[in-house]
Design a protein around this motif. Structure first.
Motif, short mmCIF file in Angstrom:
data_model
loop_
_atom_site.label_atom_id
_atom_site.label_comp_id
_atom_site.label_asym_id
_atom_site.label_seq_id
_atom_site.Cartn_x
_atom_site.Cartn_y
_atom_site.Cartn_z
N ARG A 96 0.83 -1.20 0.00
CA ARG A 96 0.00 0.00 0.00
C ARG A 96 0.87 1.25 0.00
O ARG A 96 0.53 2.26 -0.64
CB ARG A 96 -0.91 -0.02 1.23
N GLU A 97 2.00 1.21 0.69
CA GLU A 97 2.90 2.37 0.72
C GLU A 97 3.51 2.62 -0.66
O GLU A 97 3.69 3.78 -1.06
CB GLU A 97 4.00 2.15 1.76
N VAL A 99 2.08 1.86 -3.54
CA VAL A 99 0.99 2.42 -4.35
C VAL A 99 0.84 3.91 -4.05
O VAL A 99 0.74 4.75 -4.97
CB VAL A 99 -0.33 1.67 -4.10
N THR A 100 0.84 4.27 -2.78
CA THR A 100 0.72 5.68 -2.39
C THR A 100 1.89 6.50 -2.94
O THR A 100 1.70 7.63 -3.43
CB THR A 100 0.67 5.81 -0.86
N LEU A 101 3.08 5.93 -2.90
CA LEU A 101 4.28 6.60 -3.42
C LEU A 101 4.14 6.84 -4.93
O LEU A 101 4.46 7.94 -5.43
CB LEU A 101 5.50 5.73 -3.12
N GLU A 103 1.35 7.06 -6.68
CA GLU A 103 0.34 8.09 -6.87
C GLU A 103 0.91 9.48 -6.58
O GLU A 103 0.65 10.44 -7.32
CB GLU A 103 -0.88 7.82 -5.99
N GLN A 104 1.71 9.59 -5.52
CA GLN A 104 2.28 10.89 -5.16
C GLN A 104 3.24 11.38 -6.23
O GLN A 104 3.27 12.58 -6.56
CB GLN A 104 2.98 10.81 -3.80
N GLU A 118 -5.44 14.30 -8.06
CA GLU A 118 -5.74 13.76 -6.73
C GLU A 118 -6.01 12.28 -6.81
O GLU A 118 -6.25 11.71 -7.88
CB GLU A 118 -6.96 14.48 -6.14
N ARG A 119 -5.98 11.65 -5.63
CA ARG A 119 -6.38 10.25 -5.49
C ARG A 119 -7.90 10.16 -5.39
O ARG A 119 -8.58 11.15 -5.16
CB ARG A 119 -5.76 9.65 -4.24
N ASP A 121 -10.64 7.53 -3.32
CA ASP A 121 -10.75 6.42 -2.39
C ASP A 121 -11.28 5.17 -3.10
O ASP A 121 -12.30 5.23 -3.80
CB ASP A 121 -11.71 6.77 -1.23
N PRO A 124 -7.56 2.98 -7.21
CA PRO A 124 -6.17 3.36 -7.43
C PRO A 124 -5.99 4.07 -8.77
O PRO A 124 -6.63 3.75 -9.76
CB PRO A 124 -5.43 2.01 -7.41
N VAL A 126 -4.78 8.18 -10.56
CA VAL A 126 -4.73 9.62 -10.32
C VAL A 126 -5.75 10.28 -11.25
O VAL A 126 -5.89 9.91 -12.42
CB VAL A 126 -3.30 10.15 -10.55
#
Length: 210
Positions: A96-97, A99-101, A103-104, A118-119, A121, A124, A126
């Motif tokens: 999950r980290e 995936v977040t990275l 996206e960021q 933006e993300r 919810d 997955p 952008v």
């Protein structure tokens, strides 16, 4: 140790997928991570749990059933694809980290062009104003990731109308060109790569791992 970067240009999907799996199967605790920047000729890919009915009509574009998460998406020229072949344990990352990275990095890259992404919810990827500009999909095997992300730069968006993108009926897909961005895939790819390299945690050498 930073990942090794390979700029592969325009490459067919299936041999590239096979190469990712072979790399992941053969890697050891000391194999450097790699990032692959590339484009694919037109292809639809259907994830492991993907439903074939999300392909709405025949287009002549091949459909490949693959081993990442997620539903159906489209790849084609004008879309930058980055595959992340990362040993998660070595960089102290959970899936999950990562995936977040990813996206960021996409959000930061788009911000460089004045675009507020933006993300969303549970979905997955952008988005800009609810329309999807980048897709994500990973497979993790033996603690190592492959597959990655795709960002629409100046791709032909017509094939997206033949699918429910990522399984969402009526989801609008957009590209950077629609917002006046004139940089091509190679320029955007280098900017996105810089953000990914900045955000990836450092690699812990084998001798220092618990």
């Amino acid at each position: 140790m930073p990942p090794v970067v390979h700029r592969l240009g325009l490459v067919d999907y299936e041999p590239t997928w096979a190469a990712m799996r072979a790399f992941t199967d053969a890697r050891t605790a000391d194999t450097p991570d790699e990032l692959w920047l590339l484009q694919h000729p037109p292809v639809f890919t259907l994830g492991q749990a993907g439903k074939p009915e999300h392909l709405l009509r025949e287009t002549g574009i091949p459909l490949v059933k693959i081993d990442r998460g997620g539903q159906i998406t489209y790849h084609g020229p004008g879309q930058i694809v980055v595959y992340l072949l990362i040993d998660l344990h070595r960089r102290h990352l959970k899936v999950r980290e990562l995936v977040t990275l990813m996206e960021q990095a996409l959000i930061d890259c788009l911000a460089d062009y004045g675009l507020a992404a933006e993300r969303k919810d549970g979905a997955p990827g952008v988005y800009i104003d609810g329309a999807k500009i980048a897709a994500l999909g990973l497979r993790v095997r033996n603690g190592c990731s492959y597959h990655g992300l795709a960002l629409n730069v100046d791709a032909d968006l017509a094939p997206f109308s033949a699918i429910n993108p990522c399984g969402y009926e009526g989801l609008q897909t957009i590209r950077m060109k629609d917002f006046g961005v004139t940089d091509g895939v190679d320029q955007v790819g280098e900017r996105l790569l810089a953000h990914l390299l900045r955000l990836l945690p450092p690699h812990t050498p084998a001798a220092e791992r618990p």
